[in-house]
Design an enzyme around this catalytic site. Structure first.
Site, PDB file in Angstrom:
ATOM      1  N   LYS A  60     -10.960  -0.772   9.759  1.00 29.94           N
ATOM      2  CA  LYS A  60     -11.116  -1.968   8.901  1.00 29.94           C
ATOM      3  C   LYS A  60     -11.471  -3.185   9.761  1.00 29.94           C
ATOM      4  O   LYS A  60     -11.797  -4.252   9.256  1.00 29.94           O
ATOM      5  CB  LYS A  60      -9.826  -2.232   8.118  1.00 29.94           C
ATOM      6  CG  LYS A  60      -9.481  -1.114   7.135  1.00 29.94           C
ATOM      7  CD  LYS A  60      -8.201  -1.416   6.413  1.00 29.94           C
ATOM      8  CE  LYS A  60      -7.583  -0.193   5.764  1.00 29.94           C
ATOM      9  NZ  LYS A  60      -8.260   0.282   4.573  1.00 29.94           N
ATOM     10  N   GLN A 116      -5.000  -5.199   6.481  1.00 36.21           N
ATOM     11  CA  GLN A 116      -6.038  -6.048   5.876  1.00 36.21           C
ATOM     12  C   GLN A 116      -6.126  -7.417   6.540  1.00 36.21           C
ATOM     13  O   GLN A 116      -7.107  -8.138   6.333  1.00 36.21           O
ATOM     14  CB  GLN A 116      -5.759  -6.254   4.376  1.00 36.21           C
ATOM     15  CG  GLN A 116      -5.861  -4.994   3.560  1.00 36.21           C
ATOM     16  CD  GLN A 116      -7.272  -4.420   3.523  1.00 36.21           C
ATOM     17  OE1 GLN A 116      -8.261  -5.101   3.792  1.00 36.21           O
ATOM     18  NE2 GLN A 116      -7.381  -3.151   3.198  1.00 36.21           N
ATOM     19  N   CYS A 132      -4.735   2.598  -3.782  1.00 34.33           N
ATOM     20  CA  CYS A 132      -3.492   3.046  -3.122  1.00 34.33           C
ATOM     21  C   CYS A 132      -2.374   2.019  -3.313  1.00 34.33           C
ATOM     22  O   CYS A 132      -1.574   1.780  -2.395  1.00 34.33           O
ATOM     23  CB  CYS A 132      -3.707   3.339  -1.637  1.00 34.33           C
ATOM     24  SG  CYS A 132      -4.846   4.678  -1.345  1.00 34.33           S
ATOM     25  N   HIS A 168       0.867  -1.178   0.000  1.00 38.63           N
ATOM     26  CA  HIS A 168       0.000   0.000   0.000  1.00 38.63           C
ATOM     27  C   HIS A 168       0.906   1.230   0.000  1.00 38.63           C
ATOM     28  O   HIS A 168       2.016   1.175   0.538  1.00 38.63           O
ATOM     29  CB  HIS A 168      -0.853  -0.055   1.277  1.00 38.63           C
ATOM     30  CG  HIS A 168      -1.917   0.978   1.370  1.00 38.63           C
ATOM     31  ND1 HIS A 168      -1.670   2.243   1.850  1.00 38.63           N
ATOM     32  CD2 HIS A 168      -3.236   0.943   1.068  1.00 38.63           C
ATOM     33  CE1 HIS A 168      -2.808   2.938   1.838  1.00 38.63           C
ATOM     34  NE2 HIS A 168      -3.773   2.165   1.373  1.00 38.63           N
ATOM     35  N   ASP A 222       2.643  -5.004   7.847  1.00 36.34           N
ATOM     36  CA  ASP A 222       1.455  -4.166   7.682  1.00 36.34           C
ATOM     37  C   ASP A 222       0.235  -5.105   7.710  1.00 36.34           C
ATOM     38  O   ASP A 222      -0.055  -5.788   6.734  1.00 36.34           O
ATOM     39  CB  ASP A 222       1.552  -3.413   6.352  1.00 36.34           C
ATOM     40  CG  ASP A 222       0.264  -2.668   6.021  1.00 36.34           C
ATOM     41  OD1 ASP A 222      -0.701  -2.726   6.821  1.00 36.34           O
ATOM     42  OD2 ASP A 222       0.224  -2.031   4.950  1.00 36.34           O
TER      43      ASP A 222
HETATM   44  N1  PMP Z   1      -2.045  -0.962   4.477  1.00 33.36           N
HETATM   45  C1  PMP Z   1      -2.971  -1.630   3.787  1.00 33.36           C
HETATM   46  C2  PMP Z   1      -2.672  -3.006   3.275  1.00 33.36           C
HETATM   47  C3  PMP Z   1      -4.222  -1.048   3.571  1.00 33.36           C
HETATM   48  O1  PMP Z   1      -5.149  -1.718   2.882  1.00 33.36           O
HETATM   49  C4  PMP Z   1      -4.467   0.248   4.075  1.00 33.36           C
HETATM   50  C5  PMP Z   1      -5.810   0.934   3.872  1.00 33.36           C
HETATM   51  N2  PMP Z   1      -6.375   0.743   2.604  1.00 33.36           N
HETATM   52  C6  PMP Z   1      -3.462   0.886   4.792  1.00 33.36           C
HETATM   53  C7  PMP Z   1      -2.268   0.252   4.981  1.00 33.36           C
HETATM   54  C8  PMP Z   1      -3.651   2.261   5.373  1.00 33.36           C
HETATM   55  O2  PMP Z   1      -4.639   2.254   6.326  1.00 33.36           O
HETATM   56  P1  PMP Z   1      -5.206   3.633   6.931  1.00 33.36           P
HETATM   57  O3  PMP Z   1      -5.629   4.458   5.743  1.00 33.36           O
HETATM   58  O4  PMP Z   1      -6.344   3.200   7.766  1.00 33.36           O
HETATM   59  O5  PMP Z   1      -4.105   4.261   7.696  1.00 33.36           O
END
Ligand code: PMP
Length: 423
Positions: free
Chosen positions: A243, A220, A381, A140, A217
């Site tokens: 999430k 998900q 993203c 991401h 990370d």
């Molecule tokens: N890492 C992953 C794999 C994600 O899917 C996301 C959110 N789409 C993020 C990081 C960032 O999360 P946040 O916008 O809640 O900080």
């Protein structure tokens, strides 16, 4: 290439299958019981943010109605109550990911802030020009951009594990990238763009053998799989509350205590101090050293309720149910003319990303929306993933344990209709 399946991925893929009563859990989510565009809502945008059970909504409501007060500094009744609710929520996170101590649980705004904290605090204090950090092509943006910023600030080298055309990490190249200059590997547990479940346990073991730390990370992964940070042996693990059926604006940075202890604060201000003189400051103990300012108190307490809710259902049951949903959705999607899956890894969870010949993903999203079905279209993203597959965007249906086979049937019918009218 065969991907090793570590225990986390195996659990994610089903395990011993305790039952989940989908109608019972759906009853817990008020937002699901409404019509949008004149049709019953089918919500398949869970990877962007998931819906909230009544337990979370009521917990936040109760906090503002009965407990609202600033924490840690007050001696009055409400402040004591709010403080203990907030600290209980921290203990719930510790238990949820099996951290050794609540000193290792830092409340942050979300995965993004957690990664930025690690980069700016750990990275800036521990790395020097020429040191290497390994990320992957399926990260991401929040696990790419902060590292590029650090590269530009202090001259570290960024190395990238490429993916193959199934959307799996090329682990043979990972092995080649690891060397004595590698200081940290920052890796996605479950890709939001592809659904790939990475074999994080073996990635961590290999990094440690090479003398490097690992940041996982888990944004998900935590809503879909049991995570045990001690069993994984990771050094940092990050996730976002929203999430995980909790509020927005709250998340968790897990860090090994000895690492956090050695790291300088990320931000300065109230609550992160023990004593301030005009010329010097003694910082607070962990985890407060990293929690400057009044935090998202209601969010933290709400996230505590969210993990209790998930624990009550059981992540094994959730993983098994969602595994069936994803298999069914994948089979059915392949019957839609012109549809091509983006991300066909052996180990996948909760996410179906696809394109359709002759139809722009945004048009797909719009036509499906007119049927009351929420999917996401865009680059998610993860622009480097889009570049790999040579597409500007994909359509993505991402599942949660409250989705049903009948909702998937509606999605597939809408996609077939889209192909008829648009392709
Ligand atoms: N890492 C992953 C794999 C994600 O899917 C996301 C959110 N789409 C993020 C990081 C960032 O999360 P946040 O916008 O809640 O900080």
């Amino acid at each position: 290439m065969n991907q090793p399946v570590d225990s986390t991925a195996a659990e994610l893929l089903g395990g011993n299958r305790p039952a989940l009563d989908v109608e019972r859990v759906r009853a817990d989510f008020p937002i699901l019981h409404q019509e949008v565009r004149g049709k019953p809502l089918a919500y398949f945008d869970n990877a962007a943010t998931s819906q909230k059970p009544a337990k979370v909504i009521e917990t936040v409501d109760h906090y503002y109605r009965a407990l609202n007060s600033n924490i840690h500094r007050g001696v009055h009744y409400l402040s004591e109550q709010a403080t203990s609710a907030y600290e209980n929520a921290r203990e719930a996170q510790r238990r949820f990911i099996n951290a050794e101590s609540t000193r290792e649980i830092v409340f942050v705004r979300g995965a993004t802030e957690a990664i930025n904290l690690i980069v700016q605090s750990w990275g800036r204090s521990q790395l020097k020009a020429g040191d290497e950090v390994i990320i992957s092509e399926m990260e991401h943006h929040s696990n790419i951009v902060p590292w590029q910023m650090l590269r530009d600030q202090i001259g570290i080298e960024l190395k990238v594990i490429p993916i193959n055309d199934a959307g799996e990490l090329q682990l043979d190249i990972y092995e080649e990238l690891l060397n004595e200059r590698t200081k940290l590997v920052a890796i996605n547990h479950l890709s939001n763009a592809l659904g790939t479940v990475n074999p994080v346990k073996s990635i961590i073991d290999q990094a440690h053998e090479a003398g490097a730390l690992v940041l996982v990370d888990g944004a998900q992964a935590v809503p879909h799989t049991p995570v045990d940070v001690q069993a994984l042996g990771c050094d940092f693990y990050v996730y976002s509350g929203h999430k995980l059926f909790g509020p927005t604006g709250i998340g968790v940075l897990y860090g090994r205590e000895d690492l956090l202890e050695a790291m300088p604060p990320y931000q300065g201000g109230g609550d992160m101090i023990k004593m301030v003189k005009l010329d010097r400051t003694i910082y607070n103990d962990l985890p407060y050293k990293f929690e400057a300012g009044t935090p998202h108190i209601a969010g933290g307490i709400g996230l505590g309720a969210a993990v209790e809710y998930v624990e009550d259902i059981g992540l094994e049951a959730i993983a098994a149910y969602e595994h069936d949903l994803l298999e069914y959705a994948t089979e059915q999607a392949l019957t839609v003319e012109g549809l091509k899956l983006i991300g066909t890894a052996q180990n996948k969870a909760s996410i179906l990303s696809f394109i359709m010949d002759g139809v722009h993903p945004h048009d797909l999203g719009t036509i499906v929306d007119s049927e009351g079905i929420a999917i996401r279209t865009g680059h998610h993203c993860a622009m480097p993933v889009m570049d790999h597959f040579g597409v500007p965007a994909t359509a993505r249906a991402s599942f949660a344990f409250y989705n049903t086979h009948a909702e998937i049937d509606r999605l597939i019918a809408a996609l077939k209709h889209a192909h008829e009218v648009l392709a």
